[in-house]
Write an enzyme that holds these catalytic residues in place. Structure first.
Site, PDB file in Angstrom:
ATOM      1  N   LYS A 145       0.845  -1.183   0.000  1.00  0.00           N
ATOM      2  CA  LYS A 145       0.000   0.000   0.000  1.00  0.00           C
ATOM      3  C   LYS A 145       0.892   1.249   0.000  1.00  0.00           C
ATOM      4  CE  LYS A 145      -1.532   3.223   2.563  1.00  0.00           C
ATOM      5  NZ  LYS A 145      -2.502   3.513   3.540  1.00  0.00           N
TER       6      LYS A 145
HETATM    7  P1  FBP Z   1      -6.256   7.581   4.669  1.00  0.00           P
HETATM    8  O1  FBP Z   1      -7.109   7.135   3.524  1.00  0.00           O
HETATM    9  O2  FBP Z   1      -7.023   8.270   5.723  1.00  0.00           O
HETATM   10  O3  FBP Z   1      -5.055   8.362   4.173  1.00  0.00           O
HETATM   11  O4  FBP Z   1      -5.754   6.259   5.364  1.00  0.00           O
HETATM   12  C1  FBP Z   1      -4.736   5.478   4.840  1.00  0.00           C
HETATM   13  C2  FBP Z   1      -3.577   5.492   5.781  1.00  0.00           C
HETATM   14  O5  FBP Z   1      -2.571   4.629   5.314  1.00  0.00           O
HETATM   15  C3  FBP Z   1      -3.874   5.137   7.213  1.00  0.00           C
HETATM   16  O6  FBP Z   1      -3.814   3.762   7.440  1.00  0.00           O
HETATM   17  C4  FBP Z   1      -2.838   5.919   7.923  1.00  0.00           C
HETATM   18  O7  FBP Z   1      -3.184   6.232   9.224  1.00  0.00           O
HETATM   19  C5  FBP Z   1      -2.783   7.151   7.107  1.00  0.00           C
HETATM   20  O8  FBP Z   1      -3.017   6.789   5.798  1.00  0.00           O
HETATM   21  C6  FBP Z   1      -1.472   7.888   7.240  1.00  0.00           C
HETATM   22  O9  FBP Z   1      -1.600   9.112   6.609  1.00  0.00           O
HETATM   23  P2  FBP Z   1      -0.486  10.218   6.713  1.00  0.00           P
HETATM   24  O10 FBP Z   1       0.640   9.778   5.870  1.00  0.00           O
HETATM   25  O11 FBP Z   1      -1.163  11.442   6.195  1.00  0.00           O
HETATM   26  O12 FBP Z   1      -0.076  10.326   8.155  1.00  0.00           O
END
Ligand code: FBP
Length: 302
Positions: free
Chosen positions: A203
């Site tokens: 991911k």
């Molecule tokens: P989002 O769709 O809210 O971005 O979630 C995906 C994710 O991978 C979460 O699992 C994680 O908490 C977040 O993104 C981290 O986002 P950032 O890099 O902005 O801290």
């Protein structure tokens, strides 16, 4: 439709039947079941960003039950969360939707320069909670990255032994400017590292058109990266020519059209799906369901 799933699983032929079975379970579940595409709801932002930033936009989300229900109602392939959230809902949801235990987490209370997540739960917790996979975050770009890679080596082995696949959140972060974290060369590099580390599903964030590493600029002169679709195609290629499943995160909340445009590009570029958190659960319930439905409709398209 299931032949699509079996075609993807053929790329994991060296894996244990338990791991393949759980990957199959994820890909056969929910509205996109059988299409080879995945939409996963991740809710670890309460830990990663703090509760008010995460849940105040839609206060229903302070309740862990809200998210599990949203994931089921919307027809997601899976629901990912840290230990506390999963422990509070697993008795009701294990077996109703594939659960993914996020086994490491970091908060935003420390400094941003050398990020490393703490191991916050373990493979036996995932088994106890009836999970279909574990999730782990690496920060290529952090000075602690080798510690994370080594933790992961042991964890993937342990999870595989009990039939659990590993989903790797590969986020470049640390001693680099913000624009580098999402640059196309760095995202593609992070995705490749994740695959090389043995991730079953990778991911990453959707990449921008920036090429950040000086040493990579020449190579990128001949790689089309003008549109998001082209950049997604490149990231898929960097995940073993599409032989590893790679999905893309939703990012901070933004307008409906911006989300949908990204999903169209991810789909057109051959991405395997999305892991959409804030853009889903921070909206009012009806709106979240509509957006997730529209996202899935795009992935259902040929
Ligand atoms: P989002 O769709 O809210 O971005 O979630 C995906 C994710 O991978 C979460 O699992 C994680 O908490 C977040 O993104 C981290 O986002 P950032 O890099 O902005 O801290």
């Amino acid at each position: 439709m299931t032949s699509t799933v079996e075609g993807i699983l053929a790329n994991y032929a060296g894996e244990t039947p338990g791991v393949i079975g759980n990957l199959r379970r994820l890909m056969l579940h929910g509205r996109l079941g059988g299409t080879g595409k995945l939409v996963i709801l991740p809710v670890d932002q309460g830990f990663e960003h703090g509760p008010a930033r995460t849940f105040a936009p839609n206060p229903a989300g302070y309740d862990p039950a809200y998210h599990a229900k949203l994931a089921v109602e919307s027809g997601c392939n899976g629901y990912a969360a840290p230990l506390g959230f999963l422990e509070s809902i697993a008795h009701e949801y294990a077996g109703r939707i594939p659960l993914i235990l996020k086994v490491n987490n970091s908060d935003t209370l420390g400094g941003p320069e050398s990020p490393i997540s703490a191991l916050t739960s373990a493979v036996p917790d995932a088994l106890r909670l009836g999970c279909a996979a574990i999730g782990f975050t690496i920060y290529p770009g952090s000075e602690h990255r080798n510690v994370m890679y080594e933790q992961l080596r042991n964890l993937i082995r342990e999870a595989r032994d009990v039939g659990l696949p590993t989903i790797l959140w590969a986020y470049a972060r640390g001693k680099m400017p913000k624009e580098a974290e999402t640059s196309v060369d760095v995202i593609a590099y992070a995705a490749q590292i994740a695959c090389q580390l043995g991730a079953h599903i990778v991911k990453v964030k959707p990449p921008t058109g920036v090429v950040w590493q000086e040493a990579a600029k020449k190579a990128y002169e001949s790689i089309p990266t003008e549109t998001l679709e082209e950049r997604i195609r490149h990231v898929v290629q960097c995940c073993f020519e599409g032989k590893r499943i790679v999905i893309f995160s939703g990012g901070a909340s933004k307008g409906y059209d911006a989300v949908v445009d990204d999903i169209r590009a991810i789909h057109a570029g051959g991405g395997f799906g999305s892991i959409v958190g804030r853009n889903a659960f921070q909206r009012e319930h009806g709106e979240s369901l509509k957006l997730l439905s529209d996202i899935m409709e795009i992935y259902e398209g040929a």
